[in-house]
Design a protein around this motif. Structure first.
Motif, PDB file in Angstrom:
ATOM      1  N   HIS A  84       0.968  -1.162  -0.067  1.00 28.46           N
ATOM      2  CA  HIS A  84       0.083  -0.099   0.143  1.00 28.46           C
ATOM      3  C   HIS A  84       0.907   1.223   0.048  1.00 28.46           C
ATOM      4  N   GLY A  85       1.182   1.794  -1.228  1.00 29.56           N
ATOM      5  CA  GLY A  85       2.049   2.995  -1.351  1.00 29.56           C
ATOM      6  C   GLY A  85       3.518   2.346  -1.180  1.00 29.56           C
ATOM      7  N   ASP A  86       4.083   2.702  -0.004  1.00 29.59           N
ATOM      8  CA  ASP A  86       5.510   2.196   0.111  1.00 29.59           C
ATOM      9  C   ASP A  86       5.458   1.203   1.504  1.00 29.59           C
ATOM     10  N   ASP A  87       4.280   0.865   1.848  1.00 28.02           N
ATOM     11  CA  ASP A  87       4.266  -0.076   3.030  1.00 28.02           C
ATOM     12  C   ASP A  87       3.782  -1.325   2.452  1.00 28.02           C
ATOM     13  N   PHE A  88       5.023  -2.264   3.059  1.00 28.60           N
ATOM     14  CA  PHE A  88       4.723  -3.755   2.589  1.00 28.60           C
ATOM     15  C   PHE A  88       4.147  -4.397   3.934  1.00 28.60           C
ATOM     16  N   VAL A  89       3.142  -5.285   3.811  1.00 28.50           N
ATOM     17  CA  VAL A  89       2.908  -6.172   4.943  1.00 28.50           C
ATOM     18  C   VAL A  89       2.563  -7.504   4.431  1.00 28.50           C
ATOM     19  N   LEU A  90       3.537  -8.398   5.113  1.00 26.89           N
ATOM     20  CA  LEU A  90       3.643  -9.847   4.678  1.00 26.89           C
ATOM     21  C   LEU A  90       3.283 -10.939   5.613  1.00 26.89           C
ATOM     22  N   THR A 148       1.250  -1.606  14.468  1.00 23.77           N
ATOM     23  CA  THR A 148       0.223  -0.856  13.738  1.00 23.77           C
ATOM     24  C   THR A 148       0.585  -0.707  12.461  1.00 23.77           C
ATOM     25  N   VAL A 149      -0.371  -1.116  11.574  1.00 25.07           N
ATOM     26  CA  VAL A 149       0.058  -0.837   9.966  1.00 25.07           C
ATOM     27  C   VAL A 149      -1.114  -0.287   9.438  1.00 25.07           C
ATOM     28  N   LEU A 150      -1.208   1.009   8.687  1.00 28.02           N
ATOM     29  CA  LEU A 150      -2.188   1.524   7.872  1.00 28.02           C
ATOM     30  C   LEU A 150      -3.242   1.882   8.911  1.00 28.02           C
ATOM     31  N   ASN A 151      -2.762   2.302  10.119  1.00 21.71           N
ATOM     32  CA  ASN A 151      -3.865   2.581  11.183  1.00 21.71           C
ATOM     33  C   ASN A 151      -4.642   1.441  11.709  1.00 21.71           C
ATOM     34  N   ARG A 152      -4.446   0.439  11.400  1.00 22.32           N
ATOM     35  CA  ARG A 152      -4.957  -0.921  11.838  1.00 22.32           C
ATOM     36  C   ARG A 152      -3.729  -1.550  12.856  1.00 22.32           C
ATOM     37  N   THR A 153      -4.409  -1.954  14.022  1.00 21.40           N
ATOM     38  CA  THR A 153      -3.478  -2.695  15.131  1.00 21.40           C
ATOM     39  C   THR A 153      -3.626  -4.184  14.867  1.00 21.40           C
ATOM     40  N   ILE A 154      -2.631  -4.893  14.735  1.00 19.84           N
ATOM     41  CA  ILE A 154      -2.423  -6.350  14.459  1.00 19.84           C
ATOM     42  C   ILE A 154      -1.795  -6.727  15.825  1.00 19.84           C
ATOM     43  N   ARG A 155      -2.487  -7.757  16.646  1.00 18.32           N
ATOM     44  CA  ARG A 155      -1.997  -8.117  17.774  1.00 18.32           C
ATOM     45  C   ARG A 155      -1.928  -9.623  17.804  1.00 18.32           C
ATOM     46  N   ILE A 156      -0.714 -10.216  18.631  1.00 15.35           N
ATOM     47  CA  ILE A 156      -0.683 -11.597  18.594  1.00 15.35           C
ATOM     48  C   ILE A 156      -1.213 -11.689  20.099  1.00 15.35           C
ATOM     49  N   ALA A 204      -2.372 -16.320  24.756  1.00 11.21           N
ATOM     50  CA  ALA A 204      -3.334 -16.843  25.628  1.00 11.21           C
ATOM     51  C   ALA A 204      -4.188 -17.496  24.730  1.00 11.21           C
ATOM     52  N   GLU A 205      -4.780 -17.016  23.834  1.00 11.32           N
ATOM     53  CA  GLU A 205      -5.998 -17.415  22.882  1.00 11.32           C
ATOM     54  C   GLU A 205      -5.307 -18.257  21.685  1.00 11.32           C
ATOM     55  N   ASP A 206      -3.996 -18.068  21.416  1.00 13.07           N
ATOM     56  CA  ASP A 206      -3.502 -18.741  20.254  1.00 13.07           C
ATOM     57  C   ASP A 206      -4.114 -18.081  19.037  1.00 13.07           C
ATOM     58  N   LEU A 207      -4.351 -16.654  18.793  1.00  9.96           N
ATOM     59  CA  LEU A 207      -4.893 -16.334  17.693  1.00  9.96           C
ATOM     60  C   LEU A 207      -4.261 -14.803  17.284  1.00  9.96           C
ATOM     61  N   VAL A 208      -4.586 -14.416  16.123  1.00  8.42           N
ATOM     62  CA  VAL A 208      -4.265 -13.032  15.561  1.00  8.42           C
ATOM     63  C   VAL A 208      -5.440 -12.285  15.710  1.00  8.42           C
ATOM     64  N   GLU A 209      -5.383 -10.909  16.383  1.00  9.82           N
ATOM     65  CA  GLU A 209      -6.203 -10.056  16.328  1.00  9.82           C
ATOM     66  C   GLU A 209      -6.059  -8.947  15.357  1.00  9.82           C
ATOM     67  N   LEU A 210      -7.122  -8.138  14.885  1.00  7.08           N
ATOM     68  CA  LEU A 210      -6.836  -7.253  13.890  1.00  7.08           C
ATOM     69  C   LEU A 210      -8.033  -6.122  14.383  1.00  7.08           C
ATOM     70  N   GLU A 211      -7.486  -5.105  14.659  1.00  3.01           N
ATOM     71  CA  GLU A 211      -8.184  -4.119  15.267  1.00  3.01           C
ATOM     72  C   GLU A 211      -8.605  -2.935  14.200  1.00  3.01           C
ATOM     73  N   ALA A 212      -9.678  -2.583  13.806  1.00  7.31           N
ATOM     74  CA  ALA A 212     -10.125  -1.792  12.788  1.00  7.31           C
ATOM     75  C   ALA A 212      -9.324  -0.225  12.923  1.00  7.31           C
ATOM     76  N   ASP A 213      -9.237   0.440  11.962  1.00  8.64           N
ATOM     77  CA  ASP A 213      -8.807   1.732  12.198  1.00  8.64           C
ATOM     78  C   ASP A 213     -10.135   2.695  12.623  1.00  8.64           C
ATOM     79  N   ARG A 214      -9.925   3.213  13.927  1.00  2.34           N
ATOM     80  CA  ARG A 214     -10.951   3.864  14.621  1.00  2.34           C
ATOM     81  C   ARG A 214     -11.637   4.890  13.845  1.00  2.34           C
TER      82      ARG A 214
END
Length: 159
Positions: free
Chosen positions: A39-45, A82-90, A93-103
């Protein structure tokens, strides 16, 4: 235009190492055990460590890079970015990845759906703090939430 030239430049460089860009969406990247986007010059892999190291090494051959984070379940990885105003969290305890939307997007969507926002002015609020505006046409569902939906709601309400 500059964006198209940049996209063509990085896509051509990646193709030299066997990476492919999407047909319908050329900002998507795949190959060599990598899935990602630009996205522009941001790479998310998304990849294992060796795939990320190889990708970074290849890109550094042609471009100046600044890695802003590396999250994962390994002990030496960060657990939030935080990538593109979204928080990605490991969530270990729950063994999952959480994605928080741009507020800002949450606030706009809630207002478009007829909710009034709770909390401070300009704050996105959360599901529990939303109140339906008088005369709003859309009605909340009567069905019980699935466990995943409940977990998402609980995570959103804990902030």
């Amino acid at each position: 235009d500059a964006a198209a030239i940049w996209s063509d430049t990085w896509a051509e460089h990646l193709s030299l190492a066997g990476y492919k860009t999407g047909v319908s969406n050329p900002t998507l990247i795949s190959g060599n055990d990598i899935r990602g986007l630009c996205h522009g010059d941001d790479f998310v892999l998304v990849s294992g460590r060796s795939g990320l190291v190889a990708f970074e090494k290849h890109m550094k051959e042609a471009f100046q890079l600044r890695r802003t984070g590396h999250i994962g379940f390994a002990n030496d990885c960060d657990t939030e970015i935080t990538v593109l105003n979204r928080t990605i969290r490991i969530n270990m305890a729950e063994d999952l990845v959480e994605l928080e939307a741009d507020r800002k997007h949450v606030q706009k969507l809630a207002l478009d759906m007829g909710f009034e926002m709770g909390g401070e002015e300009g704050e996105a609020g959360c599901a529990r703090s939303h109140r339906r505006s008088p005369g709003a046409k859309r009605k909340p569902t009567e069905e019980a939430a699935t466990p995943r939906e409940t977990k998402i709601a609980e995570n959103n309400n804990s902030q």
